[in-house]
Design an enzyme around this catalytic site. Structure first.
Site, PDB file in Angstrom:
ATOM      1  N   HIS A 134       0.391  -1.283   0.325  1.00  0.00           N
ATOM      2  CA  HIS A 134       0.430  -0.129  -0.520  1.00  0.00           C
ATOM      3  C   HIS A 134       0.715   1.559  -0.159  1.00  0.00           C
ATOM      4  CE1 HIS A 134      -3.840  -1.918   0.271  1.00  0.00           C
ATOM      5  NE2 HIS A 134      -3.113  -2.647   1.219  1.00  0.00           N
ATOM      6  N   ASP A 172      -2.438 -10.406  -2.062  1.00  0.00           N
ATOM      7  CA  ASP A 172      -3.187 -10.443  -0.649  1.00  0.00           C
ATOM      8  C   ASP A 172      -5.035 -10.011  -1.670  1.00  0.00           C
ATOM      9  OD1 ASP A 172      -2.016  -8.827   1.560  1.00  0.00           O
ATOM     10  OD2 ASP A 172      -4.075  -7.563   0.693  1.00  0.00           O
ATOM     11  N   HIS A 223      -6.040  -7.284  -0.916  1.00  0.00           N
ATOM     12  CA  HIS A 223      -6.903  -5.878  -0.872  1.00  0.00           C
ATOM     13  C   HIS A 223      -5.687  -5.528  -2.456  1.00  0.00           C
ATOM     14  CE1 HIS A 223      -6.737  -6.396   3.340  1.00  0.00           C
ATOM     15  NE2 HIS A 223      -8.010  -6.007   2.613  1.00  0.00           N
ATOM     16  N   ASP A 261      -4.509 -13.063   2.750  1.00  0.00           N
ATOM     17  CA  ASP A 261      -5.215 -12.638   3.586  1.00  0.00           C
ATOM     18  C   ASP A 261      -6.541 -12.953   2.687  1.00  0.00           C
ATOM     19  OD1 ASP A 261      -5.154  -9.065   3.471  1.00  0.00           O
ATOM     20  OD2 ASP A 261      -4.571 -10.887   2.222  1.00  0.00           O
TER      21      ASP A 261
HETATM   22  N1  LIG Z   1      -7.111  -1.051   8.046  1.00  0.00           N
HETATM   23  C1  LIG Z   1      -7.547  -1.868   6.621  1.00  0.00           C
HETATM   24  C2  LIG Z   1      -7.595  -2.445   6.507  1.00  0.00           C
HETATM   25  C3  LIG Z   1      -6.047  -2.870   6.127  1.00  0.00           C
HETATM   26  C4  LIG Z   1      -5.751  -3.707   5.028  1.00  0.00           C
HETATM   27  C5  LIG Z   1      -4.361  -3.679   5.362  1.00  0.00           C
HETATM   28  C6  LIG Z   1      -3.879  -5.378   4.125  1.00  0.00           C
HETATM   29  O1  LIG Z   1      -3.931  -6.133   4.924  1.00  0.00           O
HETATM   30  N2  LIG Z   1      -3.521  -5.058   2.927  1.00  0.00           N
HETATM   31  O2  LIG Z   1      -2.950  -5.415   2.226  1.00  0.00           O
HETATM   32 ZN   LIG Z   2      -4.183  -7.524   2.549  1.00  0.00          ZN
END
Ligand SMILES: NCCCCCC(=O)NO
Ligand SMILES: [Zn+2]
Length: 344
Positions: free
Chosen positions: A160, A196, A198, A285
């Protein structure tokens, strides 16, 4: 398969993140990496080595120097105000406001971040720095041909983080730093496959206008999932990078049949691109019991897609990203890696 791992990850041990309207204990916790390390040992995946130190230069090939300096000094600036709790931003330069760099640490955190779920603590900089060095060490081992496949057990994660932006538990973009290091070392093309749950908004943004890094991401549809504001299907790259960014947004409840179809398409695009090296942003995840995610992969599905990655026949660097079903994380991560090894 060799694993690169630094104990310094444990220096990132945030107390709370803002999520679901409340301050909750951090899901991105040290125990994640400890359990992955233990599982690597338990199955005998291979040697575990500490990272070498490449310094800040390769980090600053991806991140703006002022952002790196901010991260390195943020805790001291926060502590100098007399506060001892974790440092969390609470205001951001949104529409109608200027993207101007304030002096006060509270304003600087808002300037450089995009969520209030990524606490800066006394150990954050050392942990994030070590995590980047971990990915760089994996990249060097691949670049020299010493290893054909390496697992960079990075923590905190990185996908991110953008050139001058942190959030989503990420500070430095480990995979992007490794990719740039490979390009600087002579690789003509690098593919980054982000599995991932996200969207890797930071990785996409860093390479968006470049054809020498192909970015592909399967993730929760941003219409309904973090990071919301990037990762949509119509984002295909810009300028010289047009066609070198591929997003596969998938709806809540996606299971392995549908996920696997998108993954197969992504693998075919990687094969057609014929990169010198493949980087995998390995977040687990996507697992059915992940506490903050909504896909439905089973543990055995991780071994299945690990084997598919091996069948690409490319030098491969796995870079650890997310995954918060902590008791199962070691099994799911190592399933990808053993699935890969058994199919090589
Ligand atoms: N706190 C909001 C979600 C953060 C996602 C973190 C993650 O696993 N990104 O791949
Ligand atoms: Zn993630």
């Amino acid at each position: 398969m060799l694993t690169v791992y630094s104990e310094d990850h444990a220096l990132q041990d945030g107390k709370a993140e803002l999520i679901d309207g409340q301050l909750l204990p951090c899901f991105e916790m040290p125990r994640r990496a400890f359990l992955i390390r233990d599982r690597v040992r338990e199955v005998g995946l291979g040697e575990i080595v500490p990272p070498e130190d490449f310094g800040r230069a390769p980090i600053e090939r991806v991140h703006d120097p002022d952002f790196v300096a901010f991260l390195a000094g943020a805790w001291d600036e926060w502590a100098a105000t007399g506060r001892t709790c974790d440092a969390l931003p609470w205001t951001w330069p949104m529409r109608t406001l200027r993207q101007i760099r304030p002096r006060r640490i509270d304003g600087l955190m808002g300037y450089y971040s995009f969520d209030a779920g990524t606490p800066i603590t006394a150990g954050t900089w050392r942990a994030a720095y070590a995590s980047a060095q971990t990915a760089l060490t994996g990249a060097r081992l691949i670049a020299t041909g010493e290893q054909r496949a390496v697992f960079a057990l990075c923590r905190p994660p990185g996908h991110h983080a953008a050139a001058d932006l942190y959030g989503g538990y990420c500070f430095l973009n480990n995979a992007a730093i490794a990719a740039q290091f490979l390009i600087d070392g002579g690789a003509e093309r690098v593919a980054i496959l982000d599995v991932d749950y996200h969207h890797g908004n930071g990785t996409q943004a860093i390479f968006y206008d470049r054809p020498d890094v192909l970015f592909l991401s399967l993730h929760g549809d941003p219409a309904q999932e973090f990071p919301y504001y990037l990762g949509w299907g119509d984002e295909r790259g810009a300028g010289a990078g047009e066609g070198f960014n591929v997003n596969y947004p998938l709806p809540w409840g996606t299971g392995f049949p549908a996920w696997g179809e998108a993954f197969e398409d992504a693998c075919r695009k990687v094969a057609a691109y014929a990169p010198d090296v493949l980087l995998v942003s390995l977040g687990v995840d996507t697992y059915k019991d992940d506490p903050i995610s909504k896909f439905r992969l089973e543990s055995e599905d991780f071994a299945t897609y690990g084997a598919r990655i091996a069948r690409l026949g490319l030098p491969t660097l796995f870079v650890m990203e997310g995954g918060y079903a902590v008791e199962q994380i070691g099994i799911n991560v190592v399933n990808v890696l053993t699935g890969f090894e058994e199919a090589r």
